[in-house]
Design a protein around this motif. Structure first.
Motif, PDB file in Angstrom:
ATOM      1  N   SER B 119      47.481 -41.289  14.446  1.00  0.00           N
ATOM      2  CA  SER B 119      47.999 -42.619  14.096  1.00  0.00           C
ATOM      3  C   SER B 119      48.690 -43.243  15.296  1.00  0.00           C
ATOM      4  N   ILE B 120      49.498 -42.439  15.989  1.00  0.00           N
ATOM      5  CA  ILE B 120      50.230 -42.952  17.150  1.00  0.00           C
ATOM      6  C   ILE B 120      49.251 -43.408  18.227  1.00  0.00           C
ATOM      7  N   MET B 123      47.607 -46.646  17.185  1.00  0.00           N
ATOM      8  CA  MET B 123      48.514 -47.801  17.249  1.00  0.00           C
ATOM      9  C   MET B 123      48.793 -48.199  18.697  1.00  0.00           C
ATOM     10  N   SER B 124      48.952 -47.189  19.543  1.00  0.00           N
ATOM     11  CA  SER B 124      49.193 -47.489  20.950  1.00  0.00           C
ATOM     12  C   SER B 124      48.004 -48.231  21.545  1.00  0.00           C
ATOM     13  N   THR B 179      56.964 -51.478  18.033  1.00  0.00           N
ATOM     14  CA  THR B 179      56.429 -50.206  18.532  1.00  0.00           C
ATOM     15  C   THR B 179      57.493 -49.112  18.512  1.00  0.00           C
ATOM     16  N   VAL B 180      58.719 -49.482  18.911  1.00  0.00           N
ATOM     17  CA  VAL B 180      59.800 -48.472  18.913  1.00  0.00           C
ATOM     18  C   VAL B 180      60.032 -47.940  17.506  1.00  0.00           C
ATOM     19  N   VAL B 182      57.966 -48.054  14.851  1.00  0.00           N
ATOM     20  CA  VAL B 182      56.812 -47.308  14.315  1.00  0.00           C
ATOM     21  C   VAL B 182      56.637 -45.975  15.047  1.00  0.00           C
ATOM     22  N   LEU B 183      56.703 -46.038  16.379  1.00  0.00           N
ATOM     23  CA  LEU B 183      56.518 -44.785  17.131  1.00  0.00           C
ATOM     24  C   LEU B 183      57.639 -43.793  16.851  1.00  0.00           C
ATOM     25  N   SER B 185      59.315 -43.469  14.074  1.00  0.00           N
ATOM     26  CA  SER B 185      59.051 -42.866  12.765  1.00  0.00           C
ATOM     27  C   SER B 185      57.932 -41.845  12.865  1.00  0.00           C
ATOM     28  N   MET B 186      56.861 -42.258  13.546  1.00  0.00           N
ATOM     29  CA  MET B 186      55.725 -41.346  13.673  1.00  0.00           C
ATOM     30  C   MET B 186      56.097 -40.108  14.490  1.00  0.00           C
ATOM     31  N   GLY B 187      56.937 -40.305  15.489  1.00  0.00           N
ATOM     32  CA  GLY B 187      57.389 -39.174  16.298  1.00  0.00           C
ATOM     33  C   GLY B 187      58.140 -38.159  15.450  1.00  0.00           C
ATOM     34  N   THR B 190      55.717 -36.357  13.311  1.00  0.00           N
ATOM     35  CA  THR B 190      54.962 -35.384  14.113  1.00  0.00           C
ATOM     36  C   THR B 190      55.795 -34.137  14.394  1.00  0.00           C
TER      37      THR B 190
END
Lengths: 188, 197
Positions: B119-120, B123-124, B179-180, B182-183, B185-187, B190
């Motif tokens: 996902s990351i 999105m990136s 991005t900060v 979402v990333l 949260s995804m981080g 992960t």
């Protein structure tokens, strides 16, 4: 030749030394087995769960940072895997178990006279006591761990471990003092 | 065992359980118990039950099977032909052995290949694509802001056109903020995934 520390074996295992990983697992096998048995008893899934525990340990060894002891880390994996299987199994078989329990109650009188081995009685009594006490007892007897080692593995003070073991045994004793076991004992 | 233990017997009852732990009774307590048991039938019976229980618990040591039965694949040397068993994750272990990759690289690879990692990356990639083609995107909105679209559509299109024409700081700010969040949260997802796997 002195035995290498766990940390040394972990470092070697991380360098793809599978012999070191094997030695590491060999050293803590009884503990991991006792931890799984304390949750699952002697169910058929124990074999599969143990394999999964070692696979997870193998795959996750890179993530082991050494903050805790290896035994504690492995114990947590073993316990998590066993609880995972146990909860799934509970959902799948709840109806069957209910029926079996009802049938068991119906034949309670027969059970008193049914001959069972000493080990079965002990396993049965262990199954009836609190899970925390059971874990401490299994680690103490099956895995032959000292109170200090159990304290590190379960991350509780030594005094608490002693209390768990004593209370667990007191409960077991109460269960084993029921007439059925005593009647069986008098036969043997 | 009698249920009518007197107060004295209750004290000995606790001592009987402790008797089998070498360091849990003082020598005085052991002497007391030794003297009491021959004189008290219920305590004698209690001692016998406890003794049998201890022996049976000790016997559980022999219930632990050999470790070999649980290490069917890992026990084989690296690079050797490994038996393919019925274990679900055998393939995973074989691939670990075959690749000879550094464990940290493997952990990073697992993280990238997790649902959160994918996902990351997606999105990136989308974010970079959008930034790269922001001018063209703006032009598309100009085209779509013709008579056929509502006033609201016009406003949105005008805003984006304005942003794409000159003030890219606002657009960049929005992208960075989103991005900060979402990333981040995804981080976290992960990290939890990697820790649990």
């Amino acid at each position: 030749m002195p035995h290498p520390e766990d940390s040394e074996l972990v470092a070697r295992a991380l360098r793809q030394d599978e012999r070191a990983f094997r030695d590491l697992i060999q050293r803590h096998h009884a503990m991991a087995y006792a931890a799984v048995r304390s949750v699952l008893g002697d169910r058929d899934e124990v074999q599969d769960v143990m394999q999964m525990v070692y696979l997870k340990a193998y795959q996750g060894l890179a993530g082991f940072r050494g903050d805790a002891r290896f035994s504690t880390w492995l114990y947590q994996i073993a316990r998590r895997e066993a609880l995972d299987v146990s909860s799934k199994r509970r959902v799948e078989t709840v109806d069957v178990e209910t029926v079996e329990l009802a049938a068991g109650a119906h034949h309670a009188a027969d059970a008193a006279t049914h001959e069972r081995s000493e080990r079965e009685w002990i396993a049965s009594a262990l199954g009836e006591i609190d899970e925390t006490y059971r874990t401490a007892i299994e680690l103490r007897y099956m895995a032959e761990k000292s109170y200090e080692e159990i304290s590190e593995i379960m991350s509780v003070p030594v005094g608490t471990v002693k209390t768990y073991v004593h209370r667990g045994k007191a409960e077991m004793k109460r269960i084993l003092s029921r007439p059925a076991w005593r009647a069986d004992a008098s036969k043997s | 065992m009698s249920n009518h233990l007197n107060q004295n017997c209750e004290r000995f009852e606790a001592m009987i359980v402790a008797w089998f732990d070498a360091d849990d009774l003082s020598s005085v307590e052991r002497d007391d118990l030794n003297a009491h048991i021959p004189t008290c039938a219920s305590c004698r019976e209690s001692f016998e039950v406890t003794s049998r229980m201890e022996a049976a618990l000790m016997a559980r040591r022999s219930d632990v099977p050999a470790v070999d039965s649980f290490l069917p694949v890992i026990s084989a040397p690296v690079g050797a032909v490994r038996p393919v068993g019925a274990v679900r994750s055998v393939g995973a272990v074989r691939s670990v052995g075959a690749v000879h990759a550094h464990p940290k690289l493997l952990a990073a690879f697992r993280a990238l290949m997790s649902p959160a990692g994918i996902s990351i990356m997606l999105m990136s990639w989308t974010a970079m694509l959008a930034l790269h083609f922001r001018k063209q995107i703006g032009e598309v909105f100009v085209w779509t802001s013709s008579d056929r679209f509502s006033a609201l559509g016009n406003d949105v299109a005008n805003l984006l056109v304005t942003i794409s024409r000159g003030d890219t700081h606002v657009l960049t700010g929005i992208y960075v903020a989103v991005t900060v969040v979402v990333l981040g949260s995804m981080g976290l997802i992960t990290l939890r995934y990697v820790r649990n796997s």
